[in-house]
Each structure stands twice: as structure tokens, then as C-alpha cells.
Write a protein that holds these residues in place. Structure first.
Motif, short mmCIF file in Angstrom:
data_model
loop_
_atom_site.label_atom_id
_atom_site.label_comp_id
_atom_site.label_asym_id
_atom_site.label_seq_id
_atom_site.Cartn_x
_atom_site.Cartn_y
_atom_site.Cartn_z
N GLN A 37 141.60 33.87 -51.37
CA GLN A 37 140.31 34.11 -50.72
C GLN A 37 139.66 35.32 -51.37
N THR A 38 138.47 35.11 -51.93
CA THR A 38 137.73 36.16 -52.61
C THR A 38 136.41 36.41 -51.90
N LEU A 39 136.07 37.67 -51.70
CA LEU A 39 134.77 38.08 -51.17
C LEU A 39 134.20 39.16 -52.09
N TYR A 40 132.88 39.16 -52.27
CA TYR A 40 132.30 40.17 -53.16
C TYR A 40 130.88 40.53 -52.74
N TYR A 41 130.47 41.69 -53.21
CA TYR A 41 129.08 42.14 -53.06
C TYR A 41 128.65 42.69 -54.42
N LYS A 42 127.46 42.26 -54.88
CA LYS A 42 126.96 42.72 -56.18
C LYS A 42 125.51 43.14 -56.04
N VAL B 47 118.54 42.16 -57.72
CA VAL B 47 119.29 40.98 -57.30
C VAL B 47 120.52 41.45 -56.53
N GLN B 48 120.60 41.05 -55.27
CA GLN B 48 121.76 41.37 -54.43
C GLN B 48 122.46 40.07 -54.05
N SER B 49 123.77 40.06 -54.22
CA SER B 49 124.56 38.87 -53.93
C SER B 49 125.71 39.20 -53.00
N PHE B 50 125.88 38.36 -51.99
CA PHE B 50 127.03 38.43 -51.08
C PHE B 50 127.70 37.06 -51.15
N GLY B 51 128.95 37.01 -51.53
CA GLY B 51 129.55 35.69 -51.69
C GLY B 51 131.05 35.71 -51.72
N GLY B 52 131.60 34.57 -52.11
CA GLY B 52 133.04 34.47 -52.18
C GLY B 52 133.48 33.10 -52.65
N SER B 53 134.78 32.89 -52.64
CA SER B 53 135.35 31.60 -53.00
C SER B 53 136.68 31.43 -52.27
N THR B 54 137.02 30.17 -52.01
CA THR B 54 138.28 29.83 -51.38
C THR B 54 139.00 28.82 -52.27
N ASP C 142 127.53 31.69 -51.83
CA ASP C 142 126.93 33.02 -51.84
C ASP C 142 125.51 33.00 -51.29
N LEU C 143 125.08 34.17 -50.90
CA LEU C 143 123.72 34.44 -50.47
C LEU C 143 123.15 35.45 -51.46
N THR C 144 122.07 35.09 -52.14
CA THR C 144 121.46 35.97 -53.14
C THR C 144 120.01 36.25 -52.77
N VAL C 145 119.63 37.52 -52.84
CA VAL C 145 118.27 37.94 -52.52
C VAL C 145 117.64 38.55 -53.77
N PHE C 146 116.53 37.97 -54.20
CA PHE C 146 115.75 38.50 -55.34
C PHE C 146 114.56 39.26 -54.78
N ARG C 147 114.37 40.47 -55.28
CA ARG C 147 113.21 41.27 -54.89
C ARG C 147 112.53 41.81 -56.15
N ASN C 148 111.22 41.82 -56.12
CA ASN C 148 110.48 42.37 -57.25
C ASN C 148 109.14 42.91 -56.75
N TYR D 85 107.52 40.71 -53.97
CA TYR D 85 108.01 39.34 -54.01
C TYR D 85 109.46 39.32 -53.51
N LYS D 86 109.79 38.28 -52.77
CA LYS D 86 111.16 38.15 -52.27
C LYS D 86 111.53 36.68 -52.20
N GLU D 87 112.74 36.36 -52.66
CA GLU D 87 113.26 35.00 -52.58
C GLU D 87 114.71 35.08 -52.14
N THR D 88 115.07 34.23 -51.18
CA THR D 88 116.44 34.17 -50.68
C THR D 88 117.05 32.83 -51.06
N GLN D 89 118.24 32.89 -51.65
CA GLN D 89 118.91 31.67 -52.09
C GLN D 89 120.29 31.56 -51.43
N TYR D 90 120.61 30.36 -51.00
CA TYR D 90 121.94 30.06 -50.47
C TYR D 90 122.56 29.01 -51.39
N LYS D 91 123.79 29.26 -51.81
CA LYS D 91 124.45 28.32 -52.71
C LYS D 91 125.84 27.98 -52.20
N ILE D 92 126.23 26.74 -52.42
CA ILE D 92 127.59 26.31 -52.13
C ILE D 92 127.97 25.25 -53.15
N GLY D 93 129.21 25.29 -53.60
CA GLY D 93 129.63 24.34 -54.62
C GLY D 93 131.10 24.00 -54.51
#
Length: 337
Positions: A119-124, A155-162, A196-202, A209-217
């Protein structure tokens, strides 16, 4: 060759890898009762590639960060592994601020190894990008001129993998964190989910500008640990994945209307680890890559590419009593530890 086609070719090749190694037995030496500290030095190439146009007639914008070298500090004990990464300014590769702008990079990851799970969790957090291929967009640009810069792009990312190790005799910790040593060569298929949940700000001309992305794979990887002698191992791996991305943003061209979009995503990653291990000292190197792509429209594609090499050196020692006692108390309340 575009990424989807390359993914398909490699996936067919991956399915042909023999799995006989999973039938072997192996001896695994655990260092779970030792504290291990590691220092890592790696080159981190973080880039986002935006492509537009039909194949063969595409224009690209490659957004990269200025920091090319980062330092990571890791500590491992029992089934827990934690790593803090940052990009110090004293490296010469991280000082081209006048030409490429100022970039900052921070990455914290946390891993647990309960039995055959990982189980991996990360913040970038990454801020400050420049267009690496400025010359392709402005032919009059010449070496030594400042690149096009986006200092407020963050770019801020909160995510992980199992992950789950299918071969019970395969030691994933011997590759991931060197928390174990596997004495016989062996491989394993490793299915895993990433999310992961990634937030782009500019900010451009006072417009935010702000965009929020949710990804799963869902992914399938193959790891092999080739043991050479008593102290050296070489471990290649490769993985392919398919998933979805869900994006939410406000369209400034339509009075800030909230927009939603969904995309099919492709993911490919791989790497090679070479290590030297003793009961106290360990050192080695890794080369990893990952590529993530999706099509925004029929003629627009986005890729997030990451390529880096890593050197590490580590040392194991008996845990201080306060560390052992604290862990034992926590373990009584959280048995999975």
C-alpha cells in the motif's frame, strides 16, 4: 509511434513472458527488526506534453520543471517505509532561474507491506514550469534566450496505489525498499490499482485558473529479481494500465461556467534496479520511467512523462528502545502493522 500503439505492442510482448519462475521456492532474509535509513540522489524530469493536430502534423508544448536533481531521505522499520524528497537549490542543474524560471519540488511517500500487499500513499507539490521546446514555437528563439515561463503554474497530487504479489515466494521489499534479501532468482506478476487527485492552478494576467482531476486505473506488471552471487541483484520490471480520468474546471470563455470531462487513460511504466546488499550496508541504482496519456479531443492529446535515474546508499542498525516500544504499542492497537 504514438503511446497507445506502443502500449499495445508491449502488452502483447508482456503476455508472452514465461511464469515458470513463480513455481520455484526461495529463501528470503528479512531485516524487519532493523531500522534502515537511506539517502537517495536522483534526476527527476517532470514534464507534461500537450499535442494538437493530426498524427504527422502535430504541434507540441512540453511543460517541464527547472529542478533536475533532487534528494530523498528514507527510513524503514517493520512493514513501514517513509520517504521525503525535495530539490535543493545548491545543485548546478537547479540554478538556471534566469533562463527557465524558479521551480520547487516536494514529494512525500509512505508505504506499508502487510503480507503480500503493498500500500503506497504520496503527496507531491510542484510549482514553476517552462516550455522546454520554446524554439519549436518561436523559430527566432536562440540558445541563451529565456524560455517561455509559467512561474505560477502549480500541480499538487494526492494519490496512492494498492498492489498484490501473486507469487508468495517473491520478495517485493527486496526491490522496493531493500527491506529483505531474496537469495534465489524469481519473478512475479503484480496486479495493482493506482488512484490520485491532482489540482492544477495557474495565474495569467491576474486571471486565476484551476482544474481538478481524479484518476483511477487498473494495471498489470511483471517483476523479476535476478540474484547474482550472495550480494548483487538485478531487477527489471514493466507494467501497463488502463483507466479513467475525470476533470472539473471553470471555462473562463463562458463566464466561468463549470465544465466536466471524462477521458480514457493509458499508462506504461518500467525500470531496472541494480543493488549490492550486506546485513549492514547497501547501495545501488535505479532507472525508472512512466508515461501517462489521454486524448482531450480527436486531435488533442496530453502526456505526463517522468524519467529518472536514482543512486542510493543505506545503513541498517538495531532500533533504539523508544522506537521499538512505540511501534509495539501502536501494533497492539493496529494489528495489521
Amino acid at each position: 509511434m504514438n503511446l497507445p500503439r506502443l502500449v499495445f505492442i508491449v502488452f502483447v510482448f508482456l503476455l508472452g513472458i514465461p511464469v515458470n519462475a513463480q513455481k520455484d521456492t526461495t529463501d528470503i532474509k528479512s531485516y524487519a527488526d532493523q531500522v534502515m535509513i537511506r539517502a537517495n540522489l536522483d534526476t527527476n524530469i517532470e514534464s507534461y506534453v500537450f499535442s494538437e493536430g493530426e498524427e504527422g502534423n502535430q504541434t507540441e508544448q512540453i511543460f517541464s520543471i527547472n529542478n533536475k536533481t533532487k534528494v530523498s531521505l528514507s527510513i524503514d522499520y517493520k512493514i513501514i517505509s517513509a520517504t521525503l524528497s525535495f530539490a535543493p537549490q545548491f545543485f548546478s542543474e537547479n540554478k538556471d532561474n534566469e533562463l527557465k524560471g524558479n521551480s520547487s519540488y516536494t514529494d512525500f511517500s509512505f508505504r506499508l507491506f502487510p503480507k503480500r500487499f503493498i500500500q503506497t500513499l504520496y503527496y507531491k507539490n510542484v510549482k514553476g514550469f517552462y516550455i522546454e521546446n520554446t524554439k519549436d514555437l518561436f523559430p527566432n528563439w536562440k540558445e541563451g534566450d529565456p524560455y517561455i515561463q509559467f512561474p505560477d503554474l502549480r500541480v499538487q497530487s494526492f494519490g496512492g496505489s494498492t498492489s498484490y504479489i501473486l507469487n508468495q515466494n517473491f520478495s517485493a521489499k527486496s526491490i522496493y525498499t531493500q527491506g529483505e534479501w531474496q537469495s534465489k532468482s524469481m519473478g512475479s506478476w503484480v496486479p495493482f490499482l493506482d488512484y490520485d487527485l491532482t489540482v492544477f492552478r495557474n495565474k495569467v494576467e491576474d486571471q486565476k485558473y484551476k482544474e481538478t482531476q481524479y484518476k483511477i486505473g487498473a494495471n498489470m506488471g511483471y517483476f523479476y529479481n535476478w540474484v547474482i552471487g550472495k550480494n548483487v541483484n538485478i531487477a527489471p520490471y514493466f507494467a501497463l494500465g488502463l483507466g479513467g480520468k475525470f476533470s472539473t474546471y471553470r471555462n473562463v470563455q463562458e463566464d466561468g461556467a463549470r465544465m466536466n470531462a471524462q477521458y480514457l487513460t493509458l499508462r506504461m511504466e518500467g525500470g531496472l534496479h541494480v543493488g549490492y546488499n550486506t546485513d549492514r550496508f547497501l547501495f545501488g541504482g535505479k532507472m525508472n520511467f512512466n508515461a501517462y496519456a489521454y486524448n482531450q479531443t480527436k486531435n488533442q492529446a496530453v502526456q505526463n512523462n517522468n524519467l529518472y535515474g536514482l543512486l542510493y546508499i543505506g545503513y541498517r542498525f538495531a532500533p533504539p528502545r523508544v522506537v521499538k516500544n512505540t511501534y509495539d504499542k501502536i501494533q497492539k492497537k493496529i494489528p495489521v502493522l
